[in-house]
Design a protein around this motif. Structure first.
Motif, short mmCIF file in Angstrom:
data_model
loop_
_atom_site.label_atom_id
_atom_site.label_comp_id
_atom_site.label_asym_id
_atom_site.label_seq_id
_atom_site.Cartn_x
_atom_site.Cartn_y
_atom_site.Cartn_z
N SER A 187 9.59 61.03 -44.15
CA SER A 187 8.93 61.56 -42.89
C SER A 187 9.34 60.61 -41.92
N SER A 188 9.66 61.20 -40.83
CA SER A 188 10.03 60.26 -39.42
C SER A 188 9.08 60.87 -38.32
N VAL A 189 8.38 59.45 -37.99
CA VAL A 189 7.19 59.92 -36.87
C VAL A 189 7.62 58.96 -35.85
N ARG A 190 7.75 59.58 -34.53
CA ARG A 190 7.96 59.18 -33.30
C ARG A 190 6.54 58.92 -32.44
N CYS A 234 12.08 51.27 -39.21
CA CYS A 234 12.20 51.37 -37.67
C CYS A 234 13.39 51.34 -37.14
N ALA A 235 14.15 52.26 -36.57
CA ALA A 235 15.46 52.13 -35.72
C ALA A 235 16.32 51.67 -36.71
N GLY A 236 16.23 52.03 -38.11
CA GLY A 236 17.06 52.03 -39.21
C GLY A 236 16.92 50.50 -39.72
N ALA A 296 1.30 49.45 -40.84
CA ALA A 296 2.46 48.61 -40.58
C ALA A 296 2.39 48.49 -38.78
N GLU A 297 3.17 47.46 -38.45
CA GLU A 297 3.12 46.97 -37.16
C GLU A 297 4.61 47.11 -36.63
N LEU A 298 4.55 48.18 -35.36
CA LEU A 298 5.80 48.74 -34.95
C LEU A 298 6.23 47.71 -34.01
N PRO A 305 9.17 54.18 -30.60
CA PRO A 305 9.74 54.00 -31.63
C PRO A 305 9.66 55.15 -32.63
N THR A 306 10.44 55.25 -33.64
CA THR A 306 10.47 56.06 -34.94
C THR A 306 10.24 55.33 -36.01
N LEU A 307 9.41 55.69 -36.95
CA LEU A 307 9.03 55.14 -38.12
C LEU A 307 9.60 56.22 -39.19
N THR A 308 10.22 55.77 -40.19
CA THR A 308 10.50 56.69 -41.17
C THR A 308 10.19 56.06 -42.81
#
Length: 685
Positions: A47-50, A73-75, A89-91, A98-101
């Motif tokens: 799942s990718s969440v922006r 995040c960002a690969g 998590a802390e972005l 930011p996109t977290l996967t």
């Protein structure tokens, strides 16, 4: 509940806990991709969440048994914590979105009961299961990373072995089978709640009606029912759109489950195969689930305010469709709601509607579905059809894709009727129980121009300000009025040109009230609502000890004491409600049987038809003479196989007193007449 809360105005009681602060959505977009592996009861997913720019700490729910493969995040790998089914998590700080996967794997294999039909729990304890027979992943299974906030946009892609079709929320964007894989993608314009997912070897049919995509996903053995259900979906979607406003989702699908459910999800309903085949479902449970599209799905229940949804949908589907067919059907339904409440609810299991969350047993259903439906009926009777349905449309306009509380309905009905309705609703929502009404000191007198009848309506216990219909029946026809009750005792006088025969309080069951014991006929629900139930196994009991225990448990009476006929005959249980398994040797143990019913140790006869052999079962509920409010039931399966086949079905016939099952189905279901009561006075001639 604290006593002080009963004294608060409805707006303060509910508004304080449902107010929502306007805020910028933090979850801009979520893309979920899962691959089902039925042979292993597993799925692999990502799942990718922006998130909105500036988002820091984030949190997801995910099945606590899941194996996290990666969080990036960002690969780049991102530190995270996963414990107790919560991933945090802390972005990294950035000016961009930011996109977290999350990449993970999880197993879902909740056991599905072979005979779940007797349970009051509509999920039967199944939140998530992936099998070769079918897949059900409910919104409580946390089968994908569920963010703390519903995304602004959401897309789901499902892959599975070829021939396994999947269904979820939103519009079906793609559907294909290639290289041994069946894949479908679902996209939501207005995401609501957490996703649910179903899959199985479905036969799929499609059509488009008024811009709405309609689908059926049925197992091969039921695929022939597709046309009937799609026709009905078209009919009910148009009907309810006319009442509430446009259908709120991109599609509607009727989907078959591999165990017996009746669920309404955003944009589809999930019905068990045996349920789908029942001929009456298409005009009962099916429209109920369609009405949930607006109430409960597109508009959710505001936390802490009480579940208004089930009562409203019960009223708009189960009841209102009957009213459109027949005034007599509607009256019978209202009366049955009152009987069910009086049979199933008592002081130790009652609670106000503001505390109803979900049904868990027969009594909670009688409150949250039945009493709540009656409250909506009384509001409609009070303000009229035009204002009532205008109020519902106003709630839809103001709260679509959001939540609503009882207070929001009070606001809407006040605006549509031009009169404040908060106080009226408050008395029904914040108090348990209801008014207890009776006629007293009723006399009739001959006068010059005819006859007069006078008396009083008395409220026992807490008094409710309400208008109650009164009807005087007589030789010159009926005289009807509505009496405004004020305090504990309200006098009345009715005048008729002809000799009166009877005066009746609320003759058409228009007002919610607690029936007296004399008004409650013996029914299956009388057994389910018993607070002092005793099971008696006779020498003629053919259910077996476990079969009889299963029957009692299906009535939500697990742990009921069971004694032998010899122990019962010692005379220590005269104050109990009774269920006899088998015909007792001492026939005086049973009340007088209804006309047309005969029983003996080899079989039984009902309505002139005799039942012997092994494939039949009788269940009979009778009032016990000399024991006000107590019942005796006779359960007579003619074999252990008949007990296993038919016993757990009895609980679903709660309003009946006489049931016969044979040749694989219910053959007879009958009710006993409601007796005269403290709500009616018959004049002697």
């Amino acid at each position: 509940m604290k006593i002080v809360s009963l004294l608060l105005p409805l707006g303060m009681l509910l508004g304080a806990v449902t107010a929502c602060e306007a805020r910028t959505p933090q979850v801009v977009n979520q893309e979920v991709s899962v691959r089902l592996e039925p042979a292993q009861h597993e799925l692999s997913g990502s799942s990718s969440v922006r998130f909105a720019a500036g988002t820091g700490a984030v949190e997801f729910r995910l099945s606590q048994g899941a194996e996290i493969r990666a969080v990036t995040c960002a690969g780049r790998p991102l530190p995270y914590r996963f414990t107790g089914g919560v991933l945090t998590a802390e972005l990294p700080k950035s000016g961009a979105e930011p996109t977290l996967t999350i990449v993970y794997r999880a197993r879902f294999n909740d056991p599905v009961a072979d005979s779940p039909g007797a349970s009051e729990d509509p999920s039967y304890g199944v939140s998530g299961t992936i099998t070769g027979q079918g897949t059900f992943l409910g919104d409580s299974a946390d089968w994908y990373p569920v963010p703390a906030q519903v995304p602004t946009r959401r897309t789901l892609t499902v892959t599975a072995p070829a021939g396994t079709e999947a269904v979820s929320f939103g519009r079906r964007v793609t559907r294909e089978t290639r290289d041994g894989i069946t894949r479908s993608t679902w996209q939501e314009s207005h995401p609501v709640g957490a996703l649910s997912l179903c899959a199985g070897p479905y036969r799929v049919e499609d059509r488009t009606v008024d811009g709405i995509e309609l689908h059926s996903y049925l197992y091969p053995e039921n695929a022939a029912l597709s046309g009937r259900y799609l026709d009905a979906a078209e009919r009910y979607l148009r009907f309810y759109s006319g009442l509430f406003g446009p259908y709120p989702f991109e599609k509607f699908a009727v989907v078959e489950n591999f165990f017996q459910t009746g669920y309404g999800f955003p944009s589809f309903t999930l019905l068990g195969g045996a349920v789908l085949r029942l001929p009456f479902i298409i005009d009962t449970s099916f429209p109920h689930e369609i009405a949930h599209s607006w109430w409960g799905n597109a508009i959710s229940i505001a936390p802490g305010s009480g579940n208004w949804c089930e009562g409203l949908v019960t009223y708009l589907a189960d009841y209102y469709l009957k009213e459109r067919r027949s005034a007599a059907e509607a009256r019978d339904y209202r009366e049955q709601l009152l009987i069910d409440f009086a049979s199933l609810v008592s002081g130790d299991n009652d609670f106000p509607l503001t505390r109803f969350e979900r049904r868990s047993d027969p009594s909670s259903r009688a409150i949250g579905y039945g009493k709540a439906a009656f409250v909506f009926h009384m509001m409609r009777s009070r303000i009229g059809d035009e204002a009532f349905f205008a109020g519902l449309r106003q709630v839809v306009r103001a709260h679509l894709y959001d939540s609503a509380s009882w207070n929001d309905f009070a606001d809407a009905f006040s605006k549509s009727s031009g009169k404040d309705q908060h106080a009226f609703l408050e008395q029904w929502l914040t108090r348990p129980g209801g008014p207890r009404l009776r006629l007293v000191e009723v006399v009739n007198r001959r006068e010059k121009e005819g006859w007069s009848v006078a008396g009083r309506v008395v409220q026992d216990g807490a008094d409710y300000p309400l208008d109650v219909p009164l009807r005087l029946e007589g030789e010159a026809g009926n005289v009807e009025t509505r009496l405004a009750l004020a305090g504990r005792s309200t006098p009345f006088r009715l005048v008729s040109k002809g000799e009166p025969r009877r005066v009746v309080l609320d003759p058409d069951a228009e007002v919610f009230r607690i029936l007296t014991q004399e008004e409650i006929p013996a029914t299956v629900n009388s057994v389910k609502g018993s607070r002092q139930l005793l099971g008696v196994r006779t020498a003629n009991c053919r259910a077996g000890a476990q079969g009889f225990s299963d029957l009692l448990a299906s009535f939500s009476q697990p742990g009921t004491q069971v004694v032998s006929e010899e122990e019962f005959n010692q005379g220590q249980f005269g104050d109990r409600d009774l269920v006899f398994c088998g015909v007792p040797r001492t026939r005086e143990s049973l009340p007088r049987l209804p006309d047309g019913v005969q029983v003996d140790r080899e079989g039984f006869t009902v309505a002139g038809e005799g039942y012997t052999g092994t494939d039949a079962s009788l269940f009979l509920v009778l009032s016990r003479p000399g024991a006000a409010g107590r019942v005796s039931a006779l359960y007579q399966p003619l074999s252990e196989a008949a007990a296993a086949q038919y016993g757990l079905k009895i609980t679903h016939y709660g309003k009946y007193a006489e049931l016969v099952f044979a040749r694989g189905a219910n053959r007879i279901k009958a009710r006993l007449a409601v007796p005269e009561s403290a709500a009616a006075v018959l004049f002697k001639r």
